[in-house]
Design a protein around this motif. Structure first.
Motif, short mmCIF file in Angstrom:
data_model
loop_
_atom_site.label_atom_id
_atom_site.label_comp_id
_atom_site.label_asym_id
_atom_site.label_seq_id
_atom_site.Cartn_x
_atom_site.Cartn_y
_atom_site.Cartn_z
N LEU A 4 1.16 1.93 -8.43
CA LEU A 4 1.60 2.41 -7.43
C LEU A 4 2.41 3.67 -7.40
O LEU A 4 3.17 4.85 -6.15
CB LEU A 4 3.33 2.17 -6.98
CG LEU A 4 3.00 0.42 -6.98
CD1 LEU A 4 3.89 -0.54 -6.63
CD2 LEU A 4 2.14 -0.16 -5.60
N SER A 5 1.67 4.93 -8.17
CA SER A 5 1.76 6.19 -8.79
C SER A 5 1.27 7.50 -7.08
O SER A 5 1.37 6.50 -6.21
CB SER A 5 1.03 6.75 -10.17
OG SER A 5 -0.46 6.95 -9.77
N GLN A 6 2.19 8.40 -7.12
CA GLN A 6 1.89 9.15 -6.13
C GLN A 6 1.76 8.84 -4.71
O GLN A 6 1.50 9.13 -4.03
CB GLN A 6 0.80 10.47 -6.05
CG GLN A 6 0.79 10.50 -7.24
CD GLN A 6 1.24 11.94 -8.34
OE1 GLN A 6 0.94 12.64 -7.17
NE2 GLN A 6 2.11 12.07 -9.38
N ASN A 7 2.93 7.73 -4.61
CA ASN A 7 3.77 7.69 -3.07
C ASN A 7 5.08 7.73 -2.27
O ASN A 7 5.59 8.54 -3.34
CB ASN A 7 3.60 6.64 -2.93
CG ASN A 7 1.65 5.40 -3.12
OD1 ASN A 7 1.02 5.35 -1.83
ND2 ASN A 7 1.44 5.12 -3.99
N LYS A 8 6.02 7.64 -1.83
CA LYS A 8 7.07 8.07 -1.17
C LYS A 8 7.87 6.50 -1.46
O LYS A 8 8.62 6.35 -0.65
CB LYS A 8 7.24 8.58 0.23
CG LYS A 8 6.20 9.87 -0.23
CD LYS A 8 6.10 10.25 1.39
CE LYS A 8 5.69 11.05 1.14
NZ LYS A 8 5.45 11.62 2.65
N ILE A 9 7.75 5.57 -2.52
CA ILE A 9 8.34 4.18 -2.69
C ILE A 9 9.57 4.07 -2.77
O ILE A 9 9.72 5.00 -4.39
CB ILE A 9 7.50 3.23 -3.40
CG1 ILE A 9 5.97 3.48 -2.59
CG2 ILE A 9 8.64 2.42 -3.79
CD1 ILE A 9 4.98 2.84 -3.77
N SER A 10 10.96 3.64 -2.91
CA SER A 10 11.94 4.42 -2.76
C SER A 10 12.28 2.60 -3.55
O SER A 10 12.10 1.71 -3.10
CB SER A 10 13.27 4.66 -2.09
OG SER A 10 12.57 3.65 -0.62
N GLY A 11 13.91 2.49 -3.88
CA GLY A 11 14.12 1.57 -4.36
C GLY A 11 13.59 1.11 -5.33
O GLY A 11 13.73 1.60 -6.39
#
Length: 95
Positions: free
Chosen positions: A25-32
């Motif tokens: 899931l690298s290089q995304n804008k995932i938060s939490g």
């Protein structure tokens, strides 16, 4: 699923994928936070969540302790015993 500009949280329902062996899931804008349920995925050999906006404690499953430090870099809000064991210099935030 890397480099797709995904946003939002990592769904805990990924833990239902009991045969999942790798998750990038690298290089995304995932938060939490990383869902603690992912720590139950015994088939998960490799995970990379680097360069997102993740916070909180790393799940305690052994698969998270086996990852390289680079799998978590770029998420300054991540902490926990697993990450400290892997990266050495990262500590839980002070209250």
């Amino acid at each position: 699923m890397s480099s797709n500009s995904f946003t939002g949280h990592i769904p805990s329902s990924l833990a239902n994928l009991t045969n999942l062996e790798s998750l990038d899931l690298s290089q995304n804008k995932i938060s939490g936070e990383i869902p603690f349920e992912l720590g139950t995925l015994s088939s998960l050999e490799w995970i990379n969540v680097s360069h997102n906006q993740l916070v909180g404690s790393i799940p305690q499953g052994t698969q998270f302790q086996r990852q390289k430090c680079s799998s978590y870099e770029g998420n300054p809000g991540l902490y926990g015993p697993s990450l400290k064991d892997v990266c050495g210099d990262i500590k839980a935030p002070t209250p």
